[in-house]
Design a protein around this motif. Structure first.
Motif, PDB file in Angstrom:
ATOM      1  N   LYS A 141       0.833  -1.213   0.000  1.00  0.00           N
ATOM      2  CA  LYS A 141       0.000   0.000   0.000  1.00  0.00           C
ATOM      3  C   LYS A 141       0.861   1.253   0.000  1.00  0.00           C
ATOM      4  O   LYS A 141       0.560   2.215  -0.708  1.00  0.00           O
ATOM      5  CB  LYS A 141      -0.949  -0.009   1.192  1.00  0.00           C
ATOM      6  CG  LYS A 141      -2.060  -1.023   1.051  1.00  0.00           C
ATOM      7  CD  LYS A 141      -2.946  -1.065   2.269  1.00  0.00           C
ATOM      8  CE  LYS A 141      -3.968  -2.188   2.097  1.00  0.00           C
ATOM      9  NZ  LYS A 141      -4.780  -2.407   3.274  1.00  0.00           N
ATOM     10  N   LEU A 142       1.937   1.250   0.778  1.00  0.00           N
ATOM     11  CA  LEU A 142       2.839   2.406   0.789  1.00  0.00           C
ATOM     12  C   LEU A 142       3.493   2.611  -0.577  1.00  0.00           C
ATOM     13  O   LEU A 142       3.646   3.749  -1.036  1.00  0.00           O
ATOM     14  CB  LEU A 142       3.902   2.228   1.867  1.00  0.00           C
ATOM     15  CG  LEU A 142       3.427   2.299   3.308  1.00  0.00           C
ATOM     16  CD1 LEU A 142       4.557   1.959   4.263  1.00  0.00           C
ATOM     17  CD2 LEU A 142       2.861   3.671   3.610  1.00  0.00           C
ATOM     18  N   ILE A 143       3.874   1.523  -1.214  1.00  0.00           N
ATOM     19  CA  ILE A 143       4.491   1.615  -2.540  1.00  0.00           C
ATOM     20  C   ILE A 143       3.496   2.164  -3.553  1.00  0.00           C
ATOM     21  O   ILE A 143       3.838   3.024  -4.373  1.00  0.00           O
ATOM     22  CB  ILE A 143       5.041   0.246  -2.983  1.00  0.00           C
ATOM     23  CG1 ILE A 143       6.270  -0.124  -2.157  1.00  0.00           C
ATOM     24  CG2 ILE A 143       5.388   0.244  -4.462  1.00  0.00           C
ATOM     25  CD1 ILE A 143       6.760  -1.541  -2.378  1.00  0.00           C
ATOM     26  N   VAL A 144       2.253   1.703  -3.504  1.00  0.00           N
ATOM     27  CA  VAL A 144       1.237   2.187  -4.449  1.00  0.00           C
ATOM     28  C   VAL A 144       0.967   3.668  -4.218  1.00  0.00           C
ATOM     29  O   VAL A 144       0.874   4.452  -5.176  1.00  0.00           O
ATOM     30  CB  VAL A 144      -0.051   1.347  -4.347  1.00  0.00           C
ATOM     31  CG1 VAL A 144      -1.195   1.997  -5.103  1.00  0.00           C
ATOM     32  CG2 VAL A 144       0.197  -0.051  -4.877  1.00  0.00           C
ATOM     33  N   VAL A 145       0.871   4.093  -2.968  1.00  0.00           N
ATOM     34  CA  VAL A 145       0.642   5.516  -2.679  1.00  0.00           C
ATOM     35  C   VAL A 145       1.816   6.356  -3.178  1.00  0.00           C
ATOM     36  O   VAL A 145       1.621   7.403  -3.808  1.00  0.00           O
ATOM     37  CB  VAL A 145       0.405   5.725  -1.168  1.00  0.00           C
ATOM     38  CG1 VAL A 145       0.474   7.191  -0.794  1.00  0.00           C
ATOM     39  CG2 VAL A 145      -0.939   5.150  -0.773  1.00  0.00           C
ATOM     40  N   ALA A 146       3.038   5.909  -2.917  1.00  0.00           N
ATOM     41  CA  ALA A 146       4.215   6.639  -3.395  1.00  0.00           C
ATOM     42  C   ALA A 146       4.249   6.677  -4.920  1.00  0.00           C
ATOM     43  O   ALA A 146       4.564   7.709  -5.525  1.00  0.00           O
ATOM     44  CB  ALA A 146       5.497   6.007  -2.851  1.00  0.00           C
ATOM     45  N   GLY A 147       3.906   5.554  -5.552  1.00  0.00           N
ATOM     46  CA  GLY A 147       3.876   5.511  -7.014  1.00  0.00           C
ATOM     47  C   GLY A 147       2.840   6.443  -7.589  1.00  0.00           C
ATOM     48  O   GLY A 147       3.096   7.175  -8.556  1.00  0.00           O
ATOM     49  N   LEU A 148       1.640   6.459  -7.015  1.00  0.00           N
ATOM     50  CA  LEU A 148       0.598   7.380  -7.486  1.00  0.00           C
ATOM     51  C   LEU A 148       1.038   8.829  -7.330  1.00  0.00           C
ATOM     52  O   LEU A 148       0.824   9.659  -8.224  1.00  0.00           O
ATOM     53  CB  LEU A 148      -0.706   7.144  -6.729  1.00  0.00           C
ATOM     54  CG  LEU A 148      -1.502   5.912  -7.135  1.00  0.00           C
ATOM     55  CD1 LEU A 148      -2.599   5.620  -6.117  1.00  0.00           C
ATOM     56  CD2 LEU A 148      -2.091   6.094  -8.525  1.00  0.00           C
ATOM     57  N   LEU A 149       1.677   9.131  -6.206  1.00  0.00           N
ATOM     58  CA  LEU A 149       2.146  10.497  -5.971  1.00  0.00           C
ATOM     59  C   LEU A 149       3.209  10.898  -6.991  1.00  0.00           C
ATOM     60  O   LEU A 149       3.163  12.007  -7.545  1.00  0.00           O
ATOM     61  CB  LEU A 149       2.691  10.620  -4.550  1.00  0.00           C
ATOM     62  CG  LEU A 149       3.032  12.020  -4.081  1.00  0.00           C
ATOM     63  CD1 LEU A 149       1.782  12.890  -4.066  1.00  0.00           C
ATOM     64  CD2 LEU A 149       3.650  11.967  -2.698  1.00  0.00           C
ATOM     65  N   VAL A 150       4.142  10.001  -7.268  1.00  0.00           N
ATOM     66  CA  VAL A 150       5.203  10.315  -8.237  1.00  0.00           C
ATOM     67  C   VAL A 150       4.623  10.445  -9.644  1.00  0.00           C
ATOM     68  O   VAL A 150       4.958  11.374 -10.378  1.00  0.00           O
ATOM     69  CB  VAL A 150       6.316   9.243  -8.187  1.00  0.00           C
ATOM     70  CG1 VAL A 150       7.251   9.369  -9.370  1.00  0.00           C
ATOM     71  CG2 VAL A 150       7.083   9.349  -6.887  1.00  0.00           C
ATOM     72  N   TRP A 151       3.743   9.527 -10.038  1.00  0.00           N
ATOM     73  CA  TRP A 151       3.196   9.563 -11.398  1.00  0.00           C
ATOM     74  C   TRP A 151       2.297  10.783 -11.617  1.00  0.00           C
ATOM     75  O   TRP A 151       2.269  11.328 -12.706  1.00  0.00           O
ATOM     76  CB  TRP A 151       2.411   8.286 -11.690  1.00  0.00           C
ATOM     77  CG  TRP A 151       3.147   7.283 -12.494  1.00  0.00           C
ATOM     78  CD1 TRP A 151       3.112   7.141 -13.841  1.00  0.00           C
ATOM     79  CD2 TRP A 151       4.038   6.280 -12.019  1.00  0.00           C
ATOM     80  NE1 TRP A 151       3.914   6.092 -14.233  1.00  0.00           N
ATOM     81  CE2 TRP A 151       4.501   5.548 -13.122  1.00  0.00           C
ATOM     82  CE3 TRP A 151       4.493   5.920 -10.754  1.00  0.00           C
ATOM     83  CZ2 TRP A 151       5.381   4.491 -13.010  1.00  0.00           C
ATOM     84  CZ3 TRP A 151       5.368   4.869 -10.640  1.00  0.00           C
ATOM     85  CH2 TRP A 151       5.809   4.170 -11.765  1.00  0.00           C
ATOM     86  N   PHE A 152       1.550  11.169 -10.600  1.00  0.00           N
ATOM     87  CA  PHE A 152       0.624  12.285 -10.771  1.00  0.00           C
ATOM     88  C   PHE A 152       1.195  13.618 -10.283  1.00  0.00           C
ATOM     89  O   PHE A 152       0.495  14.631 -10.303  1.00  0.00           O
ATOM     90  CB  PHE A 152      -0.712  11.977 -10.087  1.00  0.00           C
ATOM     91  CG  PHE A 152      -1.541  10.996 -10.863  1.00  0.00           C
ATOM     92  CD1 PHE A 152      -2.320  11.415 -11.922  1.00  0.00           C
ATOM     93  CD2 PHE A 152      -1.524   9.644 -10.550  1.00  0.00           C
ATOM     94  CE1 PHE A 152      -3.075  10.504 -12.657  1.00  0.00           C
ATOM     95  CE2 PHE A 152      -2.266   8.731 -11.281  1.00  0.00           C
ATOM     96  CZ  PHE A 152      -3.051   9.163 -12.336  1.00  0.00           C
ATOM     97  N   ALA A 153       2.447  13.668  -9.856  1.00  0.00           N
ATOM     98  CA  ALA A 153       3.074  14.919  -9.419  1.00  0.00           C
ATOM     99  C   ALA A 153       3.108  15.978 -10.523  1.00  0.00           C
ATOM    100  O   ALA A 153       2.842  17.154 -10.248  1.00  0.00           O
ATOM    101  CB  ALA A 153       4.476  14.651  -8.873  1.00  0.00           C
ATOM    102  N   PRO A 154       3.409  15.632 -11.784  1.00  0.00           N
ATOM    103  CA  PRO A 154       3.355  16.669 -12.819  1.00  0.00           C
ATOM    104  C   PRO A 154       1.956  17.257 -12.998  1.00  0.00           C
ATOM    105  O   PRO A 154       1.816  18.450 -13.284  1.00  0.00           O
ATOM    106  CB  PRO A 154       3.812  15.943 -14.091  1.00  0.00           C
ATOM    107  CG  PRO A 154       4.622  14.800 -13.599  1.00  0.00           C
ATOM    108  CD  PRO A 154       3.989  14.384 -12.303  1.00  0.00           C
ATOM    109  N   VAL A 155       0.926  16.449 -12.818  1.00  0.00           N
ATOM    110  CA  VAL A 155      -0.451  16.944 -12.913  1.00  0.00           C
ATOM    111  C   VAL A 155      -0.706  17.949 -11.800  1.00  0.00           C
ATOM    112  O   VAL A 155      -1.254  19.038 -12.033  1.00  0.00           O
ATOM    113  CB  VAL A 155      -1.465  15.781 -12.820  1.00  0.00           C
ATOM    114  CG1 VAL A 155      -2.890  16.294 -12.835  1.00  0.00           C
ATOM    115  CG2 VAL A 155      -1.235  14.779 -13.927  1.00  0.00           C
ATOM    116  N   ILE A 156      -0.297  17.597 -10.594  1.00  0.00           N
ATOM    117  CA  ILE A 156      -0.495  18.478  -9.444  1.00  0.00           C
ATOM    118  C   ILE A 156       0.256  19.786  -9.638  1.00  0.00           C
ATOM    119  O   ILE A 156      -0.273  20.866  -9.367  1.00  0.00           O
ATOM    120  CB  ILE A 156      -0.054  17.761  -8.151  1.00  0.00           C
ATOM    121  CG1 ILE A 156      -0.955  16.551  -7.897  1.00  0.00           C
ATOM    122  CG2 ILE A 156      -0.071  18.700  -6.963  1.00  0.00           C
ATOM    123  CD1 ILE A 156      -0.432  15.592  -6.845  1.00  0.00           C
ATOM    124  N   ALA A 157       1.491  19.708 -10.154  1.00  0.00           N
ATOM    125  CA  ALA A 157       2.287  20.920 -10.368  1.00  0.00           C
ATOM    126  C   ALA A 157       1.656  21.819 -11.438  1.00  0.00           C
ATOM    127  O   ALA A 157       1.606  23.045 -11.282  1.00  0.00           O
ATOM    128  CB  ALA A 157       3.715  20.557 -10.754  1.00  0.00           C
TER     129      ALA A 157
END
Length: 186
Positions: free
Chosen positions: A108-124
């Motif tokens: 679960k921690l890996i999936v959350v970190a992966g989602l955050l990294v993959w969607f970070a450009p969207v957030i920015a």
């Protein structure tokens, strides 16, 4: 295959599942990032003390010292960044593959970190558009330009639209990767 390649991308052991192999690869990449990050920070923070020791050298000693310093300044941050990204990549891949040793909390921690990294450009990108809407000003770095809603509304709205379009593109690309993983699991 060199020693460095074998350390970061180990071969599968006999009877090892793909998920366990990717978890080991992710762990090796994370270890490389964890080691290279403090070394990079130390090197850059002590650069003003290191360079004066190299500068008075002459000839081949100067060449060797300056080359070693420049190489370390170039490679260590690269190892830290790529190691982190590859650790996330291999970790996410390992979560969605068969493994002999399940670890639901770490997964679960890996999936959350992966989602955050993959969607970070969207957030920015959305943050840039939101900041522009809140302030009435949009800033671009290259070439350095500021567009204000009050003085140049067409360029301002084009800039806001640019960031919204980029957020949509980044979101689409991230969703294309995650769609098969998240929907297949549900």
């Amino acid at each position: 295959m060199g020693l460095d390649t074998m350390l970061l991308f180990p071969k599968a052991r006999e009877g090892e599942s793909a998920g366990d192999l990717n978890r080991r690869r992710g762990s090796a990449c994370l270890l490389a990032a964890v080691i290279a990050t403090p070394m990079s920070i130390w090197l850059f923070s002590n650069l003003e003390n290191i360079w004066p020791q190299i500068m008075p050298l002459e000839g081949s000693a100067f060449l060797a010292g300056a080359t070693a310093l420049g190489t370390a300044l170039a490679i260590l941050p690269l190892i830290a960044g790529l190691g982190f990204l590859l650790a996330i990549w291999f970790g996410v891949e390992s979560v969605f593959q068969a493994r002999q040793h399940p670890t639901p909390v770490i997964d679960k921690l890996i999936v959350v970190a992966g989602l955050l990294v993959w969607f970070a450009p969207v957030i920015a990108a959305l943050a840039s558009a939101g900041r522009a809407l809140a302030t009435g000003r949009i800033h671009f770095v290259r070439p350095p330009r500021d567009y204000f809603l009050a003085t140049d509304p067409i360029a301002y709205w084009q800039g806001v639209g640019f960031w919204i379009i980029m957020a949509g593109l980044f979101g689409f690309l991230a969703w294309r990767y995650w769609r098969g993983k998240l929907l297949a699991r549900a």
